[in-house]
Write a protein that holds these residues in place. Structure first.
Motif, PDB file in Angstrom:
ATOM      1  N   TYR A  39       0.939  -1.283   0.107  1.00 30.82           N
ATOM      2  CA  TYR A  39      -0.142   0.002  -0.038  1.00 30.82           C
ATOM      3  C   TYR A  39       0.723   1.415  -0.084  1.00 30.82           C
ATOM      4  O   TYR A  39       2.132   1.427   0.704  1.00 30.82           O
ATOM      5  CB  TYR A  39      -0.913  -0.026   1.433  1.00 30.82           C
ATOM      6  CG  TYR A  39      -1.838  -1.226   1.462  1.00 30.82           C
ATOM      7  CD1 TYR A  39      -2.854  -1.498   0.380  1.00 30.82           C
ATOM      8  CD2 TYR A  39      -1.616  -2.209   2.318  1.00 30.82           C
ATOM      9  CE1 TYR A  39      -3.542  -2.567   0.542  1.00 30.82           C
ATOM     10  CE2 TYR A  39      -2.121  -3.452   2.325  1.00 30.82           C
ATOM     11  CZ  TYR A  39      -3.532  -3.467   1.400  1.00 30.82           C
ATOM     12  OH  TYR A  39      -4.075  -4.676   1.548  1.00 30.82           O
ATOM     13  N   GLN A  78      -6.298  -7.153   5.355  1.00 24.38           N
ATOM     14  CA  GLN A  78      -6.734  -6.353   4.278  1.00 24.38           C
ATOM     15  C   GLN A  78      -7.633  -5.234   4.518  1.00 24.38           C
ATOM     16  O   GLN A  78      -7.412  -4.228   3.628  1.00 24.38           O
ATOM     17  CB  GLN A  78      -7.793  -7.272   3.626  1.00 24.38           C
ATOM     18  CG  GLN A  78      -7.371  -8.641   3.010  1.00 24.38           C
ATOM     19  CD  GLN A  78      -8.210  -9.450   2.183  1.00 24.38           C
ATOM     20  OE1 GLN A  78      -9.545  -9.443   2.513  1.00 24.38           O
ATOM     21  NE2 GLN A  78      -7.803 -10.479   1.757  1.00 24.38           N
ATOM     22  N   PRO A  79      -7.761  -4.792   5.591  1.00 19.60           N
ATOM     23  CA  PRO A  79      -8.393  -3.235   5.732  1.00 19.60           C
ATOM     24  C   PRO A  79      -7.240  -2.260   5.837  1.00 19.60           C
ATOM     25  O   PRO A  79      -7.641  -0.955   5.605  1.00 19.60           O
ATOM     26  CB  PRO A  79      -9.037  -3.339   7.268  1.00 19.60           C
ATOM     27  CG  PRO A  79      -9.480  -4.825   7.511  1.00 19.60           C
ATOM     28  CD  PRO A  79      -8.362  -5.622   6.744  1.00 19.60           C
ATOM     29  N   SER A  81      -5.849  -1.281   3.150  1.00 22.57           N
ATOM     30  CA  SER A  81      -6.245  -0.754   1.923  1.00 22.57           C
ATOM     31  C   SER A  81      -7.163   0.516   2.113  1.00 22.57           C
ATOM     32  O   SER A  81      -6.743   1.410   1.601  1.00 22.57           O
ATOM     33  CB  SER A  81      -6.931  -1.817   0.773  1.00 22.57           C
ATOM     34  OG  SER A  81      -8.006  -2.117   1.136  1.00 22.57           O
ATOM     35  N   ARG A  82      -7.949   0.547   3.169  1.00 26.37           N
ATOM     36  CA  ARG A  82      -8.801   1.496   3.507  1.00 26.37           C
ATOM     37  C   ARG A  82      -8.062   2.553   4.208  1.00 26.37           C
ATOM     38  O   ARG A  82      -7.957   4.030   3.729  1.00 26.37           O
ATOM     39  CB  ARG A  82      -9.705   1.181   4.408  1.00 26.37           C
ATOM     40  CG  ARG A  82     -11.026   0.414   3.625  1.00 26.37           C
ATOM     41  CD  ARG A  82     -12.214   0.231   4.450  1.00 26.37           C
ATOM     42  NE  ARG A  82     -11.558  -0.896   5.524  1.00 26.37           N
ATOM     43  CZ  ARG A  82     -12.316  -1.252   6.283  1.00 26.37           C
ATOM     44  NH1 ARG A  82     -13.481  -0.819   6.837  1.00 26.37           N
ATOM     45  NH2 ARG A  82     -11.656  -2.051   7.112  1.00 26.37           N
ATOM     46  N   TYR A  83      -7.067   2.321   4.939  1.00 28.27           N
ATOM     47  CA  TYR A  83      -6.274   3.301   5.824  1.00 28.27           C
ATOM     48  C   TYR A  83      -5.235   3.896   4.888  1.00 28.27           C
ATOM     49  O   TYR A  83      -4.729   5.153   4.853  1.00 28.27           O
ATOM     50  CB  TYR A  83      -5.424   2.451   7.053  1.00 28.27           C
ATOM     51  CG  TYR A  83      -6.791   2.375   7.937  1.00 28.27           C
ATOM     52  CD1 TYR A  83      -7.185   3.286   8.852  1.00 28.27           C
ATOM     53  CD2 TYR A  83      -6.987   0.860   7.949  1.00 28.27           C
ATOM     54  CE1 TYR A  83      -8.081   2.668   9.695  1.00 28.27           C
ATOM     55  CE2 TYR A  83      -7.771   0.489   8.874  1.00 28.27           C
ATOM     56  CZ  TYR A  83      -8.623   1.419   9.741  1.00 28.27           C
ATOM     57  OH  TYR A  83      -9.580   0.993  10.501  1.00 28.27           O
ATOM     58  N   SER A  84      -4.855   3.186   3.829  1.00 33.00           N
ATOM     59  CA  SER A  84      -3.733   3.675   3.028  1.00 33.00           C
ATOM     60  C   SER A  84      -4.481   4.915   1.723  1.00 33.00           C
ATOM     61  O   SER A  84      -3.727   5.717   1.344  1.00 33.00           O
ATOM     62  CB  SER A  84      -3.214   2.550   2.064  1.00 33.00           C
ATOM     63  OG  SER A  84      -4.073   1.936   1.043  1.00 33.00           O
ATOM     64  N   GLN A  85      -5.729   4.921   1.857  1.00 32.60           N
ATOM     65  CA  GLN A  85      -6.380   5.756   0.861  1.00 32.60           C
ATOM     66  C   GLN A  85      -6.811   6.890   1.754  1.00 32.60           C
ATOM     67  O   GLN A  85      -7.349   8.031   1.019  1.00 32.60           O
ATOM     68  CB  GLN A  85      -7.502   5.116   0.393  1.00 32.60           C
ATOM     69  CG  GLN A  85      -7.144   3.977  -0.576  1.00 32.60           C
ATOM     70  CD  GLN A  85      -8.277   3.140  -1.050  1.00 32.60           C
ATOM     71  OE1 GLN A  85      -9.583   3.415  -0.704  1.00 32.60           O
ATOM     72  NE2 GLN A  85      -8.102   2.102  -1.959  1.00 32.60           N
ATOM     73  N   ARG A  86      -6.658   7.014   3.020  1.00 29.28           N
ATOM     74  CA  ARG A  86      -6.997   8.324   3.636  1.00 29.28           C
ATOM     75  C   ARG A  86      -6.026   9.143   3.716  1.00 29.28           C
ATOM     76  O   ARG A  86      -4.811   8.929   3.621  1.00 29.28           O
ATOM     77  CB  ARG A  86      -7.424   7.864   5.017  1.00 29.28           C
ATOM     78  CG  ARG A  86      -8.609   6.953   5.206  1.00 29.28           C
ATOM     79  CD  ARG A  86      -9.052   6.727   6.882  1.00 29.28           C
ATOM     80  NE  ARG A  86     -10.192   5.934   6.834  1.00 29.28           N
ATOM     81  CZ  ARG A  86     -10.409   5.426   8.079  1.00 29.28           C
ATOM     82  NH1 ARG A  86      -9.967   5.498   8.996  1.00 29.28           N
ATOM     83  NH2 ARG A  86     -11.883   4.467   7.956  1.00 29.28           N
TER      84      ARG A  86
END
Length: 86
Positions: A39, A78-79, A81-86
């Motif tokens: 990520y 897997q979550p 990925s959400r934190y990398s987009q923030r």
């Protein structure tokens, strides 16, 4: 053959102390590093979140379900990925 972190996990399961959890996290560190590298984003923040997710995954791990500890932890990360987009 025991998987990555399995011996440390077994020790933690017998005695769920903070020191034993630290040993499991240390054994699984290569898994965390590999997953964080997938990520983009601030790596120290992702690594901290990965460590938190890994600790939670260890507490929920059930070896009788058939998954190796390493596979279980990888899935539970897997979550990130959400934190990398923030």
């Amino acid at each position: 053959m025991a998987g990555v972190g399995q011996a440390e996990y077994d020790k933690w399961l017998a005695d769920p102390s903070p020191d034993n959890m630290a040993a499991v996290l240390q054994a699984l560190d290569p898994v965390l590093v590999t997953e964080v590298q997938h990520y983009s984003g601030p790596k120290p923040l992702l690594r901290a979140k990965a460590k938190s997710l890994t600790a939670a995954a260890i507490k929920k791990y059930d070896p009788t379900k058939g998954a190796a500890l390493r596979s279980w932890v990888t899935t539970q990360l897997q979550p990130l990925s959400r934190y990398s987009q923030r």
